[in-house]
Design a protein around this motif. Structure first.
Motif, PDB file in Angstrom:
ATOM      1  N   ILE A  53       2.097   6.488  -7.028  1.00  0.00           N
ATOM      2  CA  ILE A  53       1.129   7.489  -7.474  1.00  0.00           C
ATOM      3  C   ILE A  53       1.729   8.896  -7.360  1.00  0.00           C
ATOM      4  O   ILE A  53       1.597   9.725  -8.258  1.00  0.00           O
ATOM      5  N   LEU A  54       2.408   9.154  -6.232  1.00  0.00           N
ATOM      6  CA  LEU A  54       3.028  10.472  -6.061  1.00  0.00           C
ATOM      7  C   LEU A  54       4.089  10.701  -7.134  1.00  0.00           C
ATOM      8  O   LEU A  54       4.178  11.784  -7.723  1.00  0.00           O
ATOM      9  N   GLY A  55       4.893   9.670  -7.372  1.00  0.00           N
ATOM     10  CA  GLY A  55       5.936   9.770  -8.399  1.00  0.00           C
ATOM     11  C   GLY A  55       5.332   9.981  -9.777  1.00  0.00           C
ATOM     12  O   GLY A  55       5.811  10.796 -10.572  1.00  0.00           O
ATOM     13  N   ALA A  56       4.243   9.273 -10.055  1.00  0.00           N
ATOM     14  CA  ALA A  56       3.586   9.395 -11.361  1.00  0.00           C
ATOM     15  C   ALA A  56       3.009  10.801 -11.524  1.00  0.00           C
ATOM     16  O   ALA A  56       3.087  11.389 -12.606  1.00  0.00           O
ATOM     17  N   SER A 113       0.841  -1.207   0.000  1.00  0.00           N
ATOM     18  CA  SER A 113       0.000   0.000   0.000  1.00  0.00           C
ATOM     19  C   SER A 113       0.872   1.251   0.000  1.00  0.00           C
ATOM     20  O   SER A 113       0.595   2.207  -0.733  1.00  0.00           O
ATOM     21  N   VAL A 114       1.927   1.213   0.813  1.00  0.00           N
ATOM     22  CA  VAL A 114       2.840   2.368   0.842  1.00  0.00           C
ATOM     23  C   VAL A 114       3.541   2.500  -0.506  1.00  0.00           C
ATOM     24  O   VAL A 114       3.710   3.611  -1.036  1.00  0.00           O
ATOM     25  N   ALA A 115       3.920   1.356  -1.076  1.00  0.00           N
ATOM     26  CA  ALA A 115       4.585   1.390  -2.389  1.00  0.00           C
ATOM     27  C   ALA A 115       3.656   2.012  -3.435  1.00  0.00           C
ATOM     28  O   ALA A 115       4.090   2.810  -4.272  1.00  0.00           O
ATOM     29  N   LEU A 167       5.173   4.645 -14.272  1.00  0.00           N
ATOM     30  CA  LEU A 167       4.807   4.544 -12.851  1.00  0.00           C
ATOM     31  C   LEU A 167       3.297   4.372 -12.692  1.00  0.00           C
ATOM     32  O   LEU A 167       2.836   3.617 -11.824  1.00  0.00           O
ATOM     33  N   ILE A 168       2.522   5.051 -13.544  1.00  0.00           N
ATOM     34  CA  ILE A 168       1.063   4.888 -13.476  1.00  0.00           C
ATOM     35  C   ILE A 168       0.692   3.445 -13.787  1.00  0.00           C
ATOM     36  O   ILE A 168      -0.169   2.836 -13.136  1.00  0.00           O
ATOM     37  N   GLY A 169       1.372   2.864 -14.789  1.00  0.00           N
ATOM     38  CA  GLY A 169       1.126   1.462 -15.138  1.00  0.00           C
ATOM     39  C   GLY A 169       1.422   0.538 -13.971  1.00  0.00           C
ATOM     40  O   GLY A 169       0.637  -0.370 -13.654  1.00  0.00           O
ATOM     41  N   LEU A 170       2.554   0.790 -13.303  1.00  0.00           N
ATOM     42  CA  LEU A 170       2.914  -0.033 -12.141  1.00  0.00           C
ATOM     43  C   LEU A 170       1.865   0.109 -11.034  1.00  0.00           C
ATOM     44  O   LEU A 170       1.445  -0.866 -10.412  1.00  0.00           O
ATOM     45  N   ALA A 171       1.461   1.364 -10.805  1.00  0.00           N
ATOM     46  CA  ALA A 171       0.476   1.621  -9.748  1.00  0.00           C
ATOM     47  C   ALA A 171      -0.845   0.928 -10.065  1.00  0.00           C
ATOM     48  O   ALA A 171      -1.488   0.345  -9.175  1.00  0.00           O
ATOM     49  N   ALA A 172      -1.233   0.946 -11.346  1.00  0.00           N
ATOM     50  CA  ALA A 172      -2.494   0.292 -11.739  1.00  0.00           C
ATOM     51  C   ALA A 172      -2.397  -1.211 -11.499  1.00  0.00           C
ATOM     52  O   ALA A 172      -3.332  -1.839 -10.985  1.00  0.00           O
TER      53      ALA A 172
END
Lengths: 259, 345
Positions: free
Chosen positions: B109-112, B102-104, B124-129
């Motif tokens: 998301i912040l990085g994206a 969850s923290v990751a 990064l958005i792809g990873l977050a998704a």
């Protein structure tokens, strides 16, 4: 088994050699003690060799069989450890410690269900020893069970005079599973009880290194004083000295999260 | 023969202990040297072990997980909490299992958000998704540790697709609240270079009082619509406000004069296609004189006609979509765009 597997190179003492006047009798107890000393120095090959010599003196020596299985596990030869545990179990059927050792070998070889079954079997036998509890803790830690710490406590309680050795083993198990603060506690106590063991200082230094504690360097130096030229300890000491910014941040995170 | 384990004295010739069942073997027949692993077999075993761990072959469940998550009575909660990964696990009392992920996700998301507009931001958005889909799938019971590999794979792919759709919708909603465009002009006085991406909030009604020097994004003049060579040529243009309604803008030797006052060329540069012109323009009511870059190539010595310049520079206020106030890209020069000094006021 290879044709030359029984050959020994570089060994100063041959099992058949008579002891010099005034020396201890070289029976299975003598070699088992030497194996234990080698294990505490972190020299698992030497320990395995001495357990084999003890068995050459007396093939019914239980410590020799059990020690061999454990040393094979320490050397990362899990498949061989399982084979050898099976052989030992032929001589000592349903022995809880041998079952527990096989459970550890299975778990470290990523055969978790088998490991759990062997551990269940070991716990079901009469005369559950400290090592059986240790093995149980390792199996539970592999599935992130919450009862592992209780098992480690039971192991220390059941150990009696061997409590320092069991604390060392408990610390090593926790360290391998990245429970750094808990491992540190066990290893610090073990270091107080076994100050001449290079293995204790090595594991303590590694644990402190992971947590980013400044004393790690001195602890690993102490380890190298006890066993000069130990490659693993030298590598750990180098890693501690070369720690970069990211490693320090990771150590701080480990310290705060406990993992 | 004495048993090595329990020391019971057995009858000669027996192969197992009468009391404990241990094997009774003559010492000479017992091989006490264990088998040893060769270097290559140790490596091969290591690879095999890693594969077993990765594909969870013979793996125990990490924690006692119920066979299926019960949706009865929780449907609304499960749907409401799903957009934020970790909240469902918090509701189920199993946050400890996923706190790290969850923290990751939060960091991703912040990085994206910080790198939005760059390839790294998209990655990064792809990873977050993907992470979001996996976490929610676990909480919903779609991805279950006890499932076989194909079951888990199907669950993961389904949830990741669902998360991708959710992120696309949210991204579209967020993007609709901002307007932006690449600046074709280099304005050294306000640290804007050609190619910088500028953003601002959309304007709902026609702006009445735009300050001189403001960057605006406006719908391209109709005269350019039919000349657009490609389907995907942007329908909007970014330009700088030079003249306000009622003012007179004159082009004189590569600088602008407004109501007879010369503007500093570092704050109000003249685009290359207007360099050869010395015309004067009166800005009608409801219009602005906007300077923008056009790729108009003229033969040497040929002067631009008024009828070419006027539709491209005198822009009706209704066409203006947004005032661009923030320099988003490049990341190193991110910040608000100041207004240049106005010598006319």
């Amino acid at each position: 088994m290879g044709r030359f597997s029984n050959l020994e190179f570089g060994g100063k003492d041959k099992p058949g050699q008579p002891a010099a006047p005034g020396e201890a009798i070289r029976d299975e107890r003598f070699f088992a003690d030497r194996a234990r000393t080698a294990w505490l120095a972190g020299d698992f090959e030497e320990a395995l060799l001495n357990f084999s010599r003890a068995l050459e003196q007396n093939s019914a020596c239980y410590d020799g069989w059990f020690g061999q299985v454990r040393m094979l596990i320490e050397l990362g030869e899990y498949r061989e450890a399982k084979t050898w545990a099976d052989k030992a179990l032929e001589l000592f059927p349903e022995h809880p410690e041998l079952l527990a050792a096989k459970a550890v070998a299975c778990v470290r070889d990523a055969e978790f269900k088998k490991g759990r079954d062997y551990s269940d079997n070991a716990m079901g036998q009469r005369g559950v020893t400290a090592y059986v509890w240790l093995s149980r803790a390792e199996v539970l830690l592999a599935r992130r069970g919450k009862m592992a710490e209780t098992c480690l406590g039971n192991a220390v309680a059941a150990a009696g005079s061997d409590a320092p050795l069991i604390r060392l083993e408990a610390g090593r198990i926790l360290l391998a599973r990245r429970h750094y603060p808990a491992a540190l506690e066990y290893l610090q106590k073990a270091a107080g009880d076994l100050p001449t063991s290079a293995l204790v200082w090595y594991e303590l230094g590694r644990c402190q290194g992971y947590l980013g504690l400044p004393e790690a360097s001195a602890v690993l130096e102490q380890c190298l004083k006890l066993r000069p030229g130990w490659a693993a300890a030298e590598a750990a000491a180098r890693a501690v000295k070369k720690r970069g910014f990211l490693s320090k941040i990771a150590a701080a995170v480990r310290w705060w999260t406990g993992r | 023969m004495q048993c090595p384990r329990c020391a019971f004295e057995n009858l000669p010739g027996q192969t197992a202990c009468f009391r404990c069942g241990s094997a009774l073997v003559a010492e000479a027949t017992v091989d006490v040297h264990p088998p040893r692993a060769t270097a290559w077999s140790k490596r091969a075993d290591g690879v095999r072990r890693r594969l077993r761990r990765v594909f969870r072959i013979d793996a125990m469940e990490k924690t006692p997980v119920p066979a299926a998550v019960s949706w009865s009575g929780h449907v609304l909660v499960y749907l409401v909490l799903a957009p934020v990964p970790g909240l469902l696990q918090l509701y189920q009392g199993r946050f400890r299992e996923v706190w790290f992920w969850s923290v990751a996700w939060l960091f991703l998301i912040l990085g994206a958000g910080y790198l939005y507009g760059l390839s790294a931001g998209l990655f990064l958005i792809g990873l977050a998704a993907g992470l979001h889909g996996w976490l929610v799938g676990r909480a919903w019971g779609v991805i279950h540790p006890n499932d076989d590999l194909s079951g888990r794979l199907g669950g993961v792919v389904g949830m990741v697709l669902l998360a991708a759709v959710l992120y696309w919708l949210v991204g579209r909603e967020v993007a609709s609240r901002f307007t932006g465009g690449y600046s074709p002009l280099a304005v050294p006085g306000v640290q804007v270079e050609a190619g910088d991406y500028l953003v601002g909030r959309p304007i709902s009604a026609a702006p009445k009082d735009l300050a001189r020097g403001s960057f605006v994004v406006y719908r391209s003049p109709d005269v350019d619509q039919w000349r657009r060579p490609f389907r995907f040529t942007p329908e909007t243009t970014v330009g700088q406000v030079i003249g306000r309604p009622g003012e007179t803008v004159t082009l004189d030797n590569g600088t602008f004069l407004v109501n007879g006052r010369r503007l500093d060329f570092r704050d109000y540069p003249v685009p290359r296609w207007l360099w050869s012109t010395d015309e004067s323009f009166s800005v009608p009511r409801g219009c602005y004189f906007i300077s923008a870059a056009y790729h108009l190539t003229l033969a040497p010595g040929v002067r631009l006609m008024r009828n070419i310049i006027e539709p491209r520079c005198l822009i009706h206020a209704e066409r203006i979509q947004s005032r661009l106030t923030y320099r988003w890209l490049p990341v190193g020069r991110r910040g608000p765009i100041p207004l240049p000094a106005d010598p006319v006021r």
